[in-house]
Structures are given as C-alpha cells and as structure tokens.
Design a protein around this motif. Sequence first.
Motif, PDB file in Angstrom:
ATOM      1  N   THR A  46       0.645  -1.169  -0.091  1.00  0.00           N
ATOM      2  CA  THR A  46       0.071  -0.008   0.002  1.00  0.00           C
ATOM      3  C   THR A  46       0.853   1.160   0.071  1.00  0.00           C
ATOM      4  O   THR A  46       2.046   1.303   0.817  1.00  0.00           O
ATOM      5  CB  THR A  46      -0.716   0.090   1.180  1.00  0.00           C
ATOM      6  OG1 THR A  46      -1.714  -1.052   1.193  1.00  0.00           O
ATOM      7  CG2 THR A  46      -1.731   1.349   1.072  1.00  0.00           C
ATOM      8  N   LEU A  47       0.469   2.099  -0.759  1.00  0.00           N
ATOM      9  CA  LEU A  47       1.059   3.492  -0.791  1.00  0.00           C
ATOM     10  C   LEU A  47       0.001   4.503  -0.552  1.00  0.00           C
ATOM     11  O   LEU A  47      -1.154   4.570  -0.959  1.00  0.00           O
ATOM     12  CB  LEU A  47       1.517   3.769  -2.366  1.00  0.00           C
ATOM     13  CG  LEU A  47       2.347   4.987  -2.544  1.00  0.00           C
ATOM     14  CD1 LEU A  47       3.700   5.425  -1.841  1.00  0.00           C
ATOM     15  CD2 LEU A  47       2.205   5.302  -4.045  1.00  0.00           C
ATOM     16  N   GLU A  48       0.227   5.431   0.518  1.00  0.00           N
ATOM     17  CA  GLU A  48      -0.502   6.233   1.116  1.00  0.00           C
ATOM     18  C   GLU A  48       0.084   7.707   0.937  1.00  0.00           C
ATOM     19  O   GLU A  48       1.106   7.940   0.974  1.00  0.00           O
ATOM     20  CB  GLU A  48      -1.005   6.143   2.417  1.00  0.00           C
ATOM     21  CG  GLU A  48      -1.707   4.709   2.760  1.00  0.00           C
ATOM     22  CD  GLU A  48      -1.907   4.522   4.384  1.00  0.00           C
ATOM     23  OE1 GLU A  48      -1.308   5.225   4.967  1.00  0.00           O
ATOM     24  OE2 GLU A  48      -2.599   3.682   4.568  1.00  0.00           O
ATOM     25  N   TYR A  49      -0.712   8.695   0.483  1.00  0.00           N
ATOM     26  CA  TYR A  49      -0.522  10.010   0.273  1.00  0.00           C
ATOM     27  C   TYR A  49      -1.350  11.040   0.503  1.00  0.00           C
ATOM     28  O   TYR A  49      -2.925  10.525   0.352  1.00  0.00           O
ATOM     29  CB  TYR A  49       0.435  10.124  -0.973  1.00  0.00           C
ATOM     30  CG  TYR A  49      -0.341   9.757  -2.132  1.00  0.00           C
ATOM     31  CD1 TYR A  49      -1.188  10.720  -3.003  1.00  0.00           C
ATOM     32  CD2 TYR A  49      -0.204   8.590  -2.715  1.00  0.00           C
ATOM     33  CE1 TYR A  49      -1.642  10.149  -4.176  1.00  0.00           C
ATOM     34  CE2 TYR A  49      -0.890   8.068  -3.811  1.00  0.00           C
ATOM     35  CZ  TYR A  49      -1.681   8.865  -4.510  1.00  0.00           C
ATOM     36  OH  TYR A  49      -2.183   8.261  -5.490  1.00  0.00           O
ATOM     37  N   ALA A  50      -1.354  12.300   0.495  1.00  0.00           N
ATOM     38  CA  ALA A  50      -2.450  13.178   0.876  1.00  0.00           C
ATOM     39  C   ALA A  50      -2.292  14.363  -0.262  1.00  0.00           C
ATOM     40  O   ALA A  50      -1.086  14.567  -0.745  1.00  0.00           O
ATOM     41  CB  ALA A  50      -2.323  13.945   2.216  1.00  0.00           C
ATOM     42  N   GLY A  51      -3.309  14.969  -0.506  1.00  0.00           N
ATOM     43  CA  GLY A  51      -3.151  15.894  -1.805  1.00  0.00           C
ATOM     44  C   GLY A  51      -4.549  16.312  -1.986  1.00  0.00           C
ATOM     45  O   GLY A  51      -5.482  15.630  -2.161  1.00  0.00           O
ATOM     46  N   PHE A  52      -4.745  17.443  -2.590  1.00  0.00           N
ATOM     47  CA  PHE A  52      -5.960  18.070  -3.159  1.00  0.00           C
ATOM     48  C   PHE A  52      -7.100  17.966  -2.312  1.00  0.00           C
ATOM     49  O   PHE A  52      -8.224  17.549  -2.471  1.00  0.00           O
ATOM     50  CB  PHE A  52      -6.192  17.472  -4.358  1.00  0.00           C
ATOM     51  CG  PHE A  52      -5.165  17.283  -5.454  1.00  0.00           C
ATOM     52  CD1 PHE A  52      -4.668  18.795  -5.925  1.00  0.00           C
ATOM     53  CD2 PHE A  52      -4.504  16.280  -5.917  1.00  0.00           C
ATOM     54  CE1 PHE A  52      -3.801  18.774  -6.815  1.00  0.00           C
ATOM     55  CE2 PHE A  52      -3.632  16.462  -6.743  1.00  0.00           C
ATOM     56  CZ  PHE A  52      -3.175  17.610  -7.293  1.00  0.00           C
ATOM     57  N   GLY A  53      -6.828  18.166  -0.952  1.00  0.00           N
ATOM     58  CA  GLY A  53      -7.840  18.054   0.121  1.00  0.00           C
ATOM     59  C   GLY A  53      -8.212  16.634   0.812  1.00  0.00           C
ATOM     60  O   GLY A  53      -9.527  16.771   1.208  1.00  0.00           O
ATOM     61  N   GLY A  54      -7.494  15.752   0.323  1.00  0.00           N
ATOM     62  CA  GLY A  54      -8.006  14.182   0.677  1.00  0.00           C
ATOM     63  C   GLY A  54      -6.831  13.490   0.963  1.00  0.00           C
ATOM     64  O   GLY A  54      -5.710  13.998   0.662  1.00  0.00           O
ATOM     65  N   LYS A  55      -7.123  12.262   1.488  1.00  0.00           N
ATOM     66  CA  LYS A  55      -6.044  11.277   1.543  1.00  0.00           C
ATOM     67  C   LYS A  55      -6.224  10.289   0.723  1.00  0.00           C
ATOM     68  O   LYS A  55      -7.610   9.735   0.606  1.00  0.00           O
ATOM     69  CB  LYS A  55      -5.972  10.998   2.974  1.00  0.00           C
ATOM     70  CG  LYS A  55      -5.793  11.687   4.146  1.00  0.00           C
ATOM     71  CD  LYS A  55      -5.600  11.427   5.483  1.00  0.00           C
ATOM     72  CE  LYS A  55      -5.033  12.463   6.338  1.00  0.00           C
ATOM     73  NZ  LYS A  55      -5.060  12.091   7.786  1.00  0.00           N
ATOM     74  N   TYR A  56      -5.416   9.663   0.161  1.00  0.00           N
ATOM     75  CA  TYR A  56      -5.409   8.445  -0.867  1.00  0.00           C
ATOM     76  C   TYR A  56      -4.553   7.254  -0.657  1.00  0.00           C
ATOM     77  O   TYR A  56      -3.509   7.463   0.062  1.00  0.00           O
ATOM     78  CB  TYR A  56      -5.242   9.150  -2.263  1.00  0.00           C
ATOM     79  CG  TYR A  56      -6.041  10.419  -2.644  1.00  0.00           C
ATOM     80  CD1 TYR A  56      -7.257  10.258  -3.156  1.00  0.00           C
ATOM     81  CD2 TYR A  56      -5.691  11.788  -2.086  1.00  0.00           C
ATOM     82  CE1 TYR A  56      -8.002  11.159  -3.506  1.00  0.00           C
ATOM     83  CE2 TYR A  56      -6.459  12.805  -2.388  1.00  0.00           C
ATOM     84  CZ  TYR A  56      -7.530  12.687  -3.197  1.00  0.00           C
ATOM     85  OH  TYR A  56      -8.524  13.638  -3.425  1.00  0.00           O
ATOM     86  N   GLN A  57      -5.081   6.190  -1.133  1.00  0.00           N
ATOM     87  CA  GLN A  57      -4.425   4.955  -0.909  1.00  0.00           C
ATOM     88  C   GLN A  57      -4.212   4.162  -2.226  1.00  0.00           C
ATOM     89  O   GLN A  57      -5.383   4.146  -2.933  1.00  0.00           O
ATOM     90  CB  GLN A  57      -4.885   4.265   0.329  1.00  0.00           C
ATOM     91  CG  GLN A  57      -4.279   2.800   0.319  1.00  0.00           C
ATOM     92  CD  GLN A  57      -5.187   2.288   1.488  1.00  0.00           C
ATOM     93  OE1 GLN A  57      -5.503   2.839   2.647  1.00  0.00           O
ATOM     94  NE2 GLN A  57      -5.573   0.851   1.451  1.00  0.00           N
ATOM     95  N   VAL A  58      -3.144   3.752  -2.657  1.00  0.00           N
ATOM     96  CA  VAL A  58      -3.265   2.988  -3.903  1.00  0.00           C
ATOM     97  C   VAL A  58      -2.565   1.497  -3.264  1.00  0.00           C
ATOM     98  O   VAL A  58      -1.656   1.357  -2.671  1.00  0.00           O
ATOM     99  CB  VAL A  58      -1.919   3.329  -4.698  1.00  0.00           C
ATOM    100  CG1 VAL A  58      -1.953   2.348  -6.003  1.00  0.00           C
ATOM    101  CG2 VAL A  58      -2.502   4.808  -5.306  1.00  0.00           C
ATOM    102  N   ASP A  59      -3.201   0.456  -3.592  1.00  0.00           N
ATOM    103  CA  ASP A  59      -2.926  -1.067  -3.272  1.00  0.00           C
ATOM    104  C   ASP A  59      -2.194  -1.601  -4.606  1.00  0.00           C
ATOM    105  O   ASP A  59      -3.035  -1.254  -5.696  1.00  0.00           O
ATOM    106  CB  ASP A  59      -3.998  -1.965  -2.745  1.00  0.00           C
ATOM    107  CG  ASP A  59      -4.720  -1.153  -1.471  1.00  0.00           C
ATOM    108  OD1 ASP A  59      -3.922  -0.757  -0.814  1.00  0.00           O
ATOM    109  OD2 ASP A  59      -5.945  -1.073  -1.415  1.00  0.00           O
TER     110      ASP A  59
END
Length: 66
Positions: A46-59
């Motif tokens: 899992t890769l997690e990051y934040a940006g553009f007003g949200g938190k995102y996760q890529v599996d």
Amino acid sequence: MAVNYIFDFLKGWWGDEVFRPVTVRTSIPSLTARWHGGSPISSQRTLEYAGFGGKYQVDYDWRMFN
C-alpha cells in the motif's frame, strides 16, 4: 527533468488536478526467483499520500511472468 516536464504539460492540457508520479521498485535476485512461498505474485502493498484536500491509498502487487 523529463518526468516533471511531461507532468506539467499534462496538467496544463487537461486542467485537472494531477498527482505527481511516484516510483516504486523491488529487487529480483535471479531469473527463476519467486515471492514468499514460491508464488509468482507478491503480497499486496500500500502507498498512502495526501493532496488536493484528501487522503489517498493505492494498493498494488508485483507479478512475475515467464
């Protein structure tokens, strides 16, 4: 850097919010190597990051093909 140039070009072209590219890598020790237990598919990562007003996760996972 070429990647930044392409990123900026695409961002301007679409007018959308585009995340900066992220590079992930792994090491494969030999041509016949496999993941834990002899599987050609790695465990999920899992890769997690934040940006553009949200938190995102890529599996993602790695897959080996002969």
